[in-house]
Scaffold this motif. Structure first.
Motif, PDB file in Angstrom:
ATOM      1  N   MET A 203       4.894  -2.726 -22.412  1.00  0.00           N
ATOM      2  CA  MET A 203       5.394  -1.617 -21.638  1.00  0.00           C
ATOM      3  C   MET A 203       4.346  -0.504 -21.660  1.00  0.00           C
ATOM      4  O   MET A 203       3.534  -0.447 -22.571  1.00  0.00           O
ATOM      5  N   TYR A 204       4.455   0.369 -20.690  1.00  0.00           N
ATOM      6  CA  TYR A 204       3.518   1.472 -20.607  1.00  0.00           C
ATOM      7  C   TYR A 204       4.112   2.612 -19.804  1.00  0.00           C
ATOM      8  O   TYR A 204       5.115   2.439 -19.090  1.00  0.00           O
ATOM      9  N   LYS A 205       3.501   3.768 -19.948  1.00  0.00           N
ATOM     10  CA  LYS A 205       3.865   4.947 -19.164  1.00  0.00           C
ATOM     11  C   LYS A 205       2.600   5.516 -18.569  1.00  0.00           C
ATOM     12  O   LYS A 205       1.568   5.599 -19.234  1.00  0.00           O
ATOM     13  N   VAL A 206       2.684   5.944 -17.325  1.00  0.00           N
ATOM     14  CA  VAL A 206       1.604   6.685 -16.699  1.00  0.00           C
ATOM     15  C   VAL A 206       1.615   8.082 -17.323  1.00  0.00           C
ATOM     16  O   VAL A 206       2.677   8.700 -17.444  1.00  0.00           O
ATOM     17  N   VAL A 207       0.462   8.573 -17.732  1.00  0.00           N
ATOM     18  CA  VAL A 207       0.375   9.925 -18.279  1.00  0.00           C
ATOM     19  C   VAL A 207       0.537  10.899 -17.121  1.00  0.00           C
ATOM     20  O   VAL A 207      -0.288  10.933 -16.204  1.00  0.00           O
ATOM     21  N   SER A 208       1.631  11.666 -17.167  1.00  0.00           N
ATOM     22  CA  SER A 208       1.934  12.539 -16.034  1.00  0.00           C
ATOM     23  C   SER A 208       2.341  13.949 -16.443  1.00  0.00           C
ATOM     24  O   SER A 208       2.789  14.719 -15.599  1.00  0.00           O
ATOM     25  N   SER A 209       2.206  14.277 -17.714  1.00  0.00           N
ATOM     26  CA  SER A 209       2.549  15.627 -18.156  1.00  0.00           C
ATOM     27  C   SER A 209       1.552  16.071 -19.228  1.00  0.00           C
ATOM     28  O   SER A 209       0.826  15.252 -19.798  1.00  0.00           O
TER      29      SER A 209
END
Length: 179
Positions: free
Chosen positions: A1-7
């Protein structure tokens, strides 16, 4: 799993993980303002790694020189950088980073990925994942450790991803935020 860095808070977490791993390896920390940054997420929901991708237009002059004789006009190339996994997540999140790179290449129709790989990471990608990766020149010392300049034929990998055992094993994993 992963998250786009957006903050900003995710960017701080990304930088902290990367810096921790870079210090362990003896690398100098660097920042690329033009990369797509991702947090690699463990099953427990914690971020345990990072990876970033940059179009070849944003590669450093140093990296461009290394790959100038390898990159051809018909290639659409991106750089894999900032690949860092905290010690207690190694072996667990490595596959996520490789899978993400393949998905990223496929989504944006990149034909090849280049990287200055840690020798252990290079062997892992070559021998364990059997991705179409090739060393393009001799290993050398760079920013604190030895690296292997490598290029992966991303098209070969994503057009045949279902033939890779590691891809099939991950088929059940859902992405937190897809590319």
């Amino acid at each position: 799993m992963y998250k786009v860095v957006s903050s900003t808070s995710q960017l701080d977490l990304f930088n902290n993980i990367k810096q921790s791993c870079w210090q362990e390896k003896g690398f100098e920390m660097e920042h690329n303002q033009h990369s797509d940054k991702f947090l690699l997420i463990a099953d427990n929901g914690e971020a345990g790694g990072t990876v970033e991708f940059s179009p070849s237009a944003y590669m450093s002059e140093f990296t461009s020189k290394i790959f100038k004789d390898v990159i051809k006009e018909d290639m659409k190339v991106f750089e894999i950088d900032g690949y860092a996994v905290l010690p207690h997540y190694r072996g667990v999140l490595g596959m996520n980073g490789i899978r993400l790179a393949v998905q990223y290449a496929e989504r944006y129709k990149y034909t090849h990925a280049i990287a200055l790989c840690d020798p252990k990471v290079y062997q892992y990608i070559d021998k364990v994942y059997k991705c179409d990766i090739k060393q393009v020149s001799d290993k050398f010392f760079y920013k604190g450790a030895d690296v292997i300049p490598a290029i992966m034929d991303a098209v070969v990998v994503y057009e045949n991803k279902n033939t890779f055992n590691w891809w099939k094993e991950m088929a059940e994993i859902k992405d937190v935020v897809s590319v």
